[in-house]
Design a protein around this motif. Sequence first.
Motif, mmCIF file in Angstrom:
data_model
loop_
_atom_site.group_PDB
_atom_site.id
_atom_site.type_symbol
_atom_site.label_atom_id
_atom_site.label_comp_id
_atom_site.label_asym_id
_atom_site.label_seq_id
_atom_site.Cartn_x
_atom_site.Cartn_y
_atom_site.Cartn_z
ATOM 1 N N CYS A 74 39.236 -1.798 54.473
ATOM 2 C CA CYS A 74 39.086 -1.935 55.911
ATOM 3 C C CYS A 74 40.372 -2.508 56.496
ATOM 4 N N ALA A 75 40.549 -2.299 57.781
ATOM 5 C CA ALA A 75 41.765 -2.702 58.463
ATOM 6 C C ALA A 75 41.455 -3.031 59.913
ATOM 7 N N ALA A 76 42.347 -3.801 60.520
ATOM 8 C CA ALA A 76 42.125 -4.248 61.891
ATOM 9 C C ALA A 76 43.431 -4.268 62.659
ATOM 10 N N THR A 77 43.327 -4.040 63.964
ATOM 11 C CA THR A 77 44.485 -4.142 64.828
ATOM 12 C C THR A 77 44.038 -4.487 66.238
ATOM 13 N N THR A 78 44.890 -5.241 66.944
ATOM 14 C CA THR A 78 44.641 -5.511 68.358
ATOM 15 C C THR A 78 45.344 -4.497 69.236
ATOM 16 N N ARG A 79 46.074 -3.569 68.628
ATOM 17 C CA ARG A 79 46.943 -2.671 69.395
ATOM 18 C C ARG A 79 46.303 -1.316 69.686
ATOM 19 N N GLY A 80 45.051 -1.127 69.296
ATOM 20 C CA GLY A 80 44.377 0.121 69.619
ATOM 21 C C GLY A 80 44.205 1.027 68.416
ATOM 22 N N THR A 81 43.297 1.981 68.548
ATOM 23 C CA THR A 81 42.948 2.826 67.414
ATOM 24 C C THR A 81 44.101 3.708 66.943
ATOM 25 N N ARG A 82 45.071 3.986 67.793
ATOM 26 C CA ARG A 82 46.196 4.821 67.349
ATOM 27 C C ARG A 82 46.885 4.200 66.140
ATOM 28 N N GLU A 83 47.019 2.861 66.172
ATOM 29 C CA GLU A 83 47.695 2.196 65.050
ATOM 30 C C GLU A 83 46.906 2.370 63.754
ATOM 31 N N LEU A 84 45.607 2.473 63.865
ATOM 32 C CA LEU A 84 44.798 2.725 62.679
ATOM 33 C C LEU A 84 44.975 4.172 62.233
ATOM 34 N N ARG A 85 44.946 5.090 63.161
ATOM 35 C CA ARG A 85 45.033 6.505 62.810
ATOM 36 C C ARG A 85 46.369 6.864 62.180
ATOM 37 N N VAL A 86 47.439 6.116 62.520
ATOM 38 C CA VAL A 86 48.743 6.396 61.897
ATOM 39 C C VAL A 86 49.022 5.462 60.736
#
Length: 123
Positions: free
Chosen positions: A95-107
């Motif tokens: 699992c992973a997390a970001t405050t910068r939006g789902t784009r950062e997860l998708r890339v």
Amino acid sequence: VQLQASGGGLVQAGGSLRLSCAASGRTFSNYAMGWFRQAPGKEREFVAAIDWSGGITYYTDSVKGRFTISRDDPQNTVYLQMNSLKPEDTAIYYCAATTRGTRELRVGTPDSWGQGTLVTVSS
């Protein structure tokens, strides 16, 4: 944010598993959350993501219609419900997390990673 994944195991093809990822240390509702996987001998790949509101989700094509990502903010937990599992779903899931939006997860560039949980699907 610290992330702790769980729920992996051994399952027969066609079966189901639900992975959980518990977050701590920051305000969970500020984070978009995601799941990745890494199969033996392959690079880590994006599987699914959910935005901070829970209203927008993304999936890699190979899991669409079989996997569902969801979040429970009061429990600070994100889930990955995996149905109709196939041997090719065998991997370590992160699992992973970001405050910068789902784009950062998708890339593939989240802020935080959890440890992996192993999913093995037998044929």
